[in-house]
Design a protein around this motif. Structure first.
Motif, PDB file in Angstrom:
ATOM      1  N   MET A  84       8.060 -75.818 109.278  1.00 31.51           N
ATOM      2  CA  MET A  84       8.774 -74.879 110.091  1.00 31.51           C
ATOM      3  C   MET A  84       8.995 -73.581 109.305  1.00 31.51           C
ATOM      4  SD  MET A  84       9.477 -76.303 112.994  1.00 31.51           S
ATOM      5  CE  MET A  84      10.861 -75.537 113.766  1.00 31.51           C
ATOM      6  N   TRP A  85       8.729 -72.503 109.953  1.00 28.73           N
ATOM      7  CA  TRP A  85       8.976 -71.184 109.372  1.00 28.73           C
ATOM      8  C   TRP A  85      10.428 -70.802 109.658  1.00 28.73           C
ATOM      9  CZ3 TRP A  85       5.550 -68.555 106.385  1.00 28.73           C
ATOM     10  CH2 TRP A  85       4.243 -69.010 106.384  1.00 28.73           C
ATOM     11  N   GLN A  86      11.155 -70.394 108.632  1.00 28.25           N
ATOM     12  CA  GLN A  86      12.555 -70.030 108.763  1.00 28.25           C
ATOM     13  C   GLN A  86      12.715 -68.530 108.526  1.00 28.25           C
ATOM     14  OE1 GLN A  86      14.302 -72.379 105.692  1.00 28.25           O
ATOM     15  NE2 GLN A  86      14.318 -74.245 106.911  1.00 28.25           N
ATOM     16  N   PHE A  87      13.442 -67.863 109.416  1.00 30.00           N
ATOM     17  CA  PHE A  87      13.722 -66.437 109.273  1.00 30.00           C
ATOM     18  C   PHE A  87      15.157 -66.282 108.791  1.00 30.00           C
ATOM     19  CE2 PHE A  87      15.226 -62.580 111.803  1.00 30.00           C
ATOM     20  CZ  PHE A  87      15.019 -61.713 110.741  1.00 30.00           C
ATOM     21  N   TRP A  88      15.324 -65.760 107.573  1.00 34.27           N
ATOM     22  CA  TRP A  88      16.630 -65.562 106.956  1.00 34.27           C
ATOM     23  C   TRP A  88      16.913 -64.066 106.878  1.00 34.27           C
ATOM     24  CZ3 TRP A  88      19.781 -69.531 105.139  1.00 34.27           C
ATOM     25  CH2 TRP A  88      19.203 -70.801 105.123  1.00 34.27           C
ATOM     26  N   GLU A  89      18.081 -63.662 107.352  1.00 34.26           N
ATOM     27  CA  GLU A  89      18.498 -62.264 107.254  1.00 34.26           C
ATOM     28  C   GLU A  89      19.456 -62.131 106.077  1.00 34.26           C
ATOM     29  OE1 GLU A  89      20.338 -58.800 110.124  1.00 34.26           O
ATOM     30  OE2 GLU A  89      20.784 -60.884 110.545  1.00 34.26           O
ATOM     31  N   GLY A  90      19.275 -61.087 105.296  1.00 35.72           N
ATOM     32  CA  GLY A  90      20.127 -60.879 104.138  1.00 35.72           C
ATOM     33  C   GLY A  90      21.487 -60.330 104.521  1.00 35.72           C
ATOM     34  N   ASN A  91      22.505 -60.750 103.781  1.00 37.53           N
ATOM     35  CA  ASN A  91      23.806 -60.113 103.918  1.00 37.53           C
ATOM     36  C   ASN A  91      23.967 -59.171 102.726  1.00 37.53           C
ATOM     37  OD1 ASN A  91      24.334 -61.875 101.842  1.00 37.53           O
ATOM     38  ND2 ASN A  91      25.708 -63.182 102.985  1.00 37.53           N
ATOM     39  N   ASN A  92      25.118 -58.674 102.477  1.00 39.12           N
ATOM     40  CA  ASN A  92      25.277 -57.699 101.396  1.00 39.12           C
ATOM     41  C   ASN A  92      25.126 -58.303 100.009  1.00 39.12           C
ATOM     42  OD1 ASN A  92      25.711 -55.708 103.258  1.00 39.12           O
ATOM     43  ND2 ASN A  92      27.928 -55.974 103.256  1.00 39.12           N
ATOM     44  N   LYS A  93      25.222 -59.615  99.895  1.00 42.43           N
ATOM     45  CA  LYS A  93      25.189 -60.253  98.584  1.00 42.43           C
ATOM     46  C   LYS A  93      23.873 -60.977  98.297  1.00 42.43           C
ATOM     47  CE  LYS A  93      28.200 -62.900  95.605  1.00 42.43           C
ATOM     48  NZ  LYS A  93      29.446 -63.633  95.494  1.00 42.43           N
ATOM     49  N   TYR A  94      23.310 -61.677  99.292  1.00 46.67           N
ATOM     50  CA  TYR A  94      22.116 -62.483  99.084  1.00 46.67           C
ATOM     51  C   TYR A  94      21.017 -62.078 100.061  1.00 46.67           C
ATOM     52  CZ  TYR A  94      25.382 -65.492  96.603  1.00 46.67           C
ATOM     53  OH  TYR A  94      26.330 -65.967  95.751  1.00 46.67           O
ATOM     54  N   ILE A  95      19.756 -62.156  99.615  1.00 44.09           N
ATOM     55  CA  ILE A  95      18.638 -61.880 100.508  1.00 44.09           C
ATOM     56  C   ILE A  95      18.493 -63.012 101.518  1.00 44.09           C
ATOM     57  CG2 ILE A  95      16.137 -61.551 100.635  1.00 44.09           C
ATOM     58  CD1 ILE A  95      16.278 -60.242  97.918  1.00 44.09           C
ATOM     59  N   GLN A  96      18.670 -64.242 101.052  1.00 45.44           N
ATOM     60  CA  GLN A  96      18.609 -65.402 101.944  1.00 45.44           C
ATOM     61  C   GLN A  96      20.039 -65.734 102.355  1.00 45.44           C
ATOM     62  OE1 GLN A  96      16.421 -68.620 100.261  1.00 45.44           O
ATOM     63  NE2 GLN A  96      16.799 -69.987 101.964  1.00 45.44           N
ATOM     64  N   GLY A  97      20.622 -64.883 103.179  1.00 42.91           N
ATOM     65  CA  GLY A  97      22.030 -64.996 103.499  1.00 42.91           C
ATOM     66  C   GLY A  97      22.331 -65.844 104.718  1.00 42.91           C
ATOM     67  N   LYS A  98      21.719 -65.538 105.864  1.00 43.43           N
ATOM     68  CA  LYS A  98      22.054 -66.210 107.121  1.00 43.43           C
ATOM     69  C   LYS A  98      20.780 -66.635 107.830  1.00 43.43           C
ATOM     70  CE  LYS A  98      24.320 -65.261 111.496  1.00 43.43           C
ATOM     71  NZ  LYS A  98      24.909 -64.216 112.326  1.00 43.43           N
ATOM     72  N   LEU A  99      20.697 -67.907 108.189  1.00 42.83           N
ATOM     73  CA  LEU A  99      19.539 -68.411 108.922  1.00 42.83           C
ATOM     74  C   LEU A  99      19.620 -67.925 110.359  1.00 42.83           C
ATOM     75  CD1 LEU A  99      17.009 -70.213 109.048  1.00 42.83           C
ATOM     76  CD2 LEU A  99      18.511 -72.099 109.628  1.00 42.83           C
ATOM     77  N   ILE A 100      18.630 -67.141 110.779  1.00 45.45           N
ATOM     78  CA  ILE A 100      18.605 -66.592 112.127  1.00 45.45           C
ATOM     79  C   ILE A 100      17.884 -67.542 113.076  1.00 45.45           C
ATOM     80  CG2 ILE A 100      17.869 -64.659 113.561  1.00 45.45           C
ATOM     81  CD1 ILE A 100      20.104 -63.970 111.623  1.00 45.45           C
ATOM     82  N   SER A 101      16.670 -67.980 112.702  1.00 49.64           N
ATOM     83  CA  SER A 101      15.914 -68.849 113.598  1.00 49.64           C
ATOM     84  C   SER A 101      14.852 -69.624 112.834  1.00 49.64           C
ATOM     85  CB  SER A 101      15.250 -68.023 114.704  1.00 49.64           C
ATOM     86  OG  SER A 101      14.376 -67.076 114.133  1.00 49.64           O
TER      87      SER A 101
END
Length: 79
Positions: free
Chosen positions: A1-18
């Protein structure tokens, strides 16, 4: 499965979007969420495939990753 992670201000892999079953679907989701002008850089590692997502001014925005599981070790038949 391909995971798309959006960065928050602290980490590049911050929040899993889809999560997507194809690479093209994950890239199209990233383009709709982050804008059409993003730059994609592919990186193949031992246990995962990563696509780095950057803005046109080289600011990291997130990643698309596909973790690969452990390789199956075949055992020979003992007769």
């Amino acid at each position: 499965m391909w995971q798309f992670w959006e960065g928050n201000n602290k980490y590049i892999q911050g929040k899993l979007i889809s999560e997507h079953s194809s690479k093209a679907a994950a890239i199209s989701k990233a383009k709709t969420k982050l804008g059409k002008e993003i730059k994609l850089t592919e990186d193949n590692r031992k246990n995962e495939k990563i696509i780095w997502i950057d803005s046109p001014t080289n600011i990291p925005l997130g990643i698309i990753r596909k973790p690969t599981g452990a390789k199956r070790i075949r055992q020979s038949k003992k007769g």
